[in-house]
Design an enzyme around this catalytic site. Sequence first.
Site, short mmCIF file in Angstrom:
data_model
loop_
_atom_site.label_atom_id
_atom_site.label_comp_id
_atom_site.label_asym_id
_atom_site.label_seq_id
_atom_site.Cartn_x
_atom_site.Cartn_y
_atom_site.Cartn_z
N PRO A 83 10.28 0.58 1.25
CA PRO A 83 10.13 -0.56 0.34
C PRO A 83 10.44 -1.88 1.05
O PRO A 83 11.36 -1.95 1.86
CB PRO A 83 11.18 -0.28 -0.74
CG PRO A 83 12.24 0.49 -0.03
CD PRO A 83 11.52 1.34 0.98
N ARG B 159 9.05 -5.51 -0.55
CA ARG B 159 9.06 -6.45 -1.67
C ARG B 159 10.10 -6.10 -2.74
O ARG B 159 10.83 -6.96 -3.22
CB ARG B 159 7.67 -6.46 -2.30
CG ARG B 159 7.50 -7.48 -3.41
CD ARG B 159 6.18 -7.27 -4.16
NE ARG B 159 5.06 -6.93 -3.33
CZ ARG B 159 4.19 -7.81 -2.82
NH1 ARG B 159 4.32 -9.09 -3.09
NH2 ARG B 159 3.20 -7.40 -2.05
N ARG C 2 1.80 -17.42 -0.30
CA ARG C 2 1.27 -16.40 -1.22
C ARG C 2 0.29 -16.95 -2.27
O ARG C 2 -0.76 -16.34 -2.50
CB ARG C 2 2.39 -15.61 -1.89
CG ARG C 2 3.33 -14.89 -0.90
CD ARG C 2 4.23 -13.86 -1.56
NE ARG C 2 3.46 -12.71 -2.00
CZ ARG C 2 3.12 -12.48 -3.23
NH1 ARG C 2 3.52 -13.29 -4.20
NH2 ARG C 2 2.39 -11.44 -3.53
N TYR D 70 -3.26 -15.24 -1.75
CA TYR D 70 -3.58 -14.14 -2.68
C TYR D 70 -3.71 -14.61 -4.13
O TYR D 70 -3.66 -13.80 -5.04
CB TYR D 70 -2.49 -13.06 -2.67
CG TYR D 70 -1.93 -12.68 -1.34
CD1 TYR D 70 -2.67 -11.91 -0.44
CD2 TYR D 70 -0.66 -13.08 -0.97
CE1 TYR D 70 -2.13 -11.55 0.78
CE2 TYR D 70 -0.12 -12.73 0.26
CZ TYR D 70 -0.87 -11.97 1.13
OH TYR D 70 -0.33 -11.63 2.34
N CYS E 194 -2.28 -31.06 3.99
CA CYS E 194 -3.62 -31.60 3.77
C CYS E 194 -4.65 -30.49 3.59
O CYS E 194 -5.52 -30.29 4.45
CB CYS E 194 -3.99 -32.50 4.93
SG CYS E 194 -2.78 -33.80 5.11
N GLU E 195 -4.53 -29.75 2.53
CA GLU E 195 -5.49 -28.70 2.18
C GLU E 195 -5.49 -28.58 0.67
O GLU E 195 -4.42 -28.56 0.06
CB GLU E 195 -5.04 -27.33 2.73
CG GLU E 195 -4.94 -27.28 4.21
CD GLU E 195 -5.74 -26.12 4.81
OE1 GLU E 195 -6.57 -25.50 4.10
OE2 GLU E 195 -5.52 -25.87 5.99
N TYR F 102 7.90 -11.90 1.77
CA TYR F 102 6.67 -12.51 2.29
C TYR F 102 6.65 -14.02 2.04
O TYR F 102 5.60 -14.60 1.79
CB TYR F 102 5.43 -11.82 1.69
CG TYR F 102 5.48 -10.32 1.89
CD1 TYR F 102 5.34 -9.77 3.16
CD2 TYR F 102 5.70 -9.44 0.82
CE1 TYR F 102 5.43 -8.40 3.36
CE2 TYR F 102 5.78 -8.07 1.02
CZ TYR F 102 5.65 -7.55 2.28
OH TYR F 102 5.73 -6.21 2.47
N1 LLP Z 1 5.04 0.08 4.97
C1 LLP Z 1 3.89 -0.34 5.53
C2 LLP Z 1 3.23 0.51 6.52
C3 LLP Z 1 3.32 -1.56 5.13
O1 LLP Z 1 2.18 -1.96 5.67
C4 LLP Z 1 3.99 -2.36 4.16
C5 LLP Z 1 3.44 -3.65 3.74
C6 LLP Z 1 5.20 -1.89 3.64
C7 LLP Z 1 5.70 -0.66 4.06
C8 LLP Z 1 5.99 -2.65 2.62
O2 LLP Z 1 5.28 -2.85 1.46
P1 LLP Z 1 6.00 -3.47 0.16
O3 LLP Z 1 7.04 -2.47 -0.31
O4 LLP Z 1 6.64 -4.74 0.56
O5 LLP Z 1 4.92 -3.66 -0.80
N2 LLP Z 1 2.00 -10.38 2.39
C9 LLP Z 1 1.62 -9.60 1.22
C10 LLP Z 1 2.08 -8.16 1.31
C11 LLP Z 1 1.63 -7.46 2.57
C12 LLP Z 1 2.12 -6.05 2.67
C13 LLP Z 1 1.83 -5.46 3.99
N3 LLP Z 1 2.37 -4.17 4.22
C14 LLP Z 1 2.16 -10.30 -0.01
O6 LLP Z 1 2.79 -11.35 0.10
O7 LLP Z 1 1.91 -9.84 -1.14
#
Ligand code: LLP
Length: 430
Positions: free
Chosen positions: A286, A288, A324, A328, A355-356, A384
């Site tokens: 985990p 996020r 973000r 997204y 400036c965007e 993130y």
């Molecule tokens: N493991 C792997 C192999 C991953 O690629 C990721 C996230 C995680 C774990 C962790 O995922 P989480 O639990 O945080 O969802 N920048 C984007 C999110 C990109 C996630 C990339 N990989 C955002 O701000 O929503």
Amino acid sequence: MDDNQLTRPFVAPDKKSALACEDVSLEGLARRYGTPLYVYSAGHMAARLELFESAFSVVPHLVCYAVKANSTLAILELFVRRGAGFDVVSGGEMERVLAVDRWAAARTVFSGIGKTAAEMDLALRAGILQFNVESEGELELLAERAAKVKKRARIALRVNPDVFAETHPYISTGMREHKFGIDIRRARAVYRKAGKWLEASGVSVHIGSQIQSAEPFGAAAERVAKLVAELRRDGHAIRYVDAGGGLGIEYHAEKAFDAEAQVARYAAALIPVVRKLGGVTLLLEPGRFLVAQAGAILTRVLYVKKNGTRNFVIVDAAMNDLIRPALYQAHHEIVPVGPRRGKRTMVADVVGPVCETGDFFARDRGLPPVKPGELLAILDAGAYGMSLASNYNSRPRAAEVLVEGKRARVIRPREKLEDLLVLERDALRK
Ligand code: LLP
């Protein structure tokens, strides 16, 4: 920490009070350290990790915090102290973990589709728990490097289970057409190629990020379990199932969100599959879920203006601090830090100075009327946020503060302009 804080740590004790983080005033922090400022609640992060630990306590497991979500050293240290492992995706993230505690390597998995020989050597020498291998080419190179540095490596293939997970297309990863992993139907053949320097000890999967429903996690785990049974029949001693990360949170304040129930549903989807297999340690990655809601950005209103019919609230944070919304179309709640006033609302775009046109934090957002100088908090920015921050428009990156009870300490000072120029000065013709 009460239930409310477990869900959202940036709260005002009552309507007449300003927002606080744990026992620290946000206005005080902004005055002392300037804005934009990242503020994190240590208690909230610890409580989130504890939710995972207790939900999975009935099976052998290791929570490997996904460093990419927030890689600031003091945050990694907070998790190391509580026994967590790590999921890294680069040599840089590996070095961060080693900088905090070199013994934590033994609890670290290395994911990512583009590992270089140098990154492999670093992780091999550090003695990590497992490489999550994402292609045959990578398997070959890793076998070569392991032989070279004379370190046997444990590997899992990251399989692509072809499971659809409802999330933003940029952060969905578990379908056949995505760049990640190895097609699950080809996995057995690839495991056979491991060779003597690689020990096939696990299977890993990661289907995407910000996934709200437990169902796709369960579906992916079922497919992985089937593969584990086959691999065991093929003679591989599979001891680890890495279920990846991806458990989502709720960014909209008006929608109900119960963090404990969310983890409970997730655990209920995974635990029976692991139990049935027997003899495996469940690895979880985990990111996020552990840090997003622990963090906010404090930002001051610079100007309020009207163009045509639109109101704009121009703040001193920008897309370089939190990308973000621009990347997204992500929703982040934005709240005034001061005591809540009357109900009168204005509808405005909250934008940064970059400036965007894409440099916005919210569009058509209902806010209490705000004035220049006022302090706002952009919520749920702990994941993130800073890890994706840049120096675009030559903006020094924000400072970060970690709050623990009544104490607040700077865990990354605000960058100085000179930090941005120093690498380039030598190139100037004298
Ligand atoms: N493991 C792997 C192999 C991953 O690629 C990721 C996230 C995680 C774990 C962790 O995922 P989480 O639990 O945080 O969802 N920048 C984007 C999110 C990109 C996630 C990339 N990989 C955002 O701000 O929503």
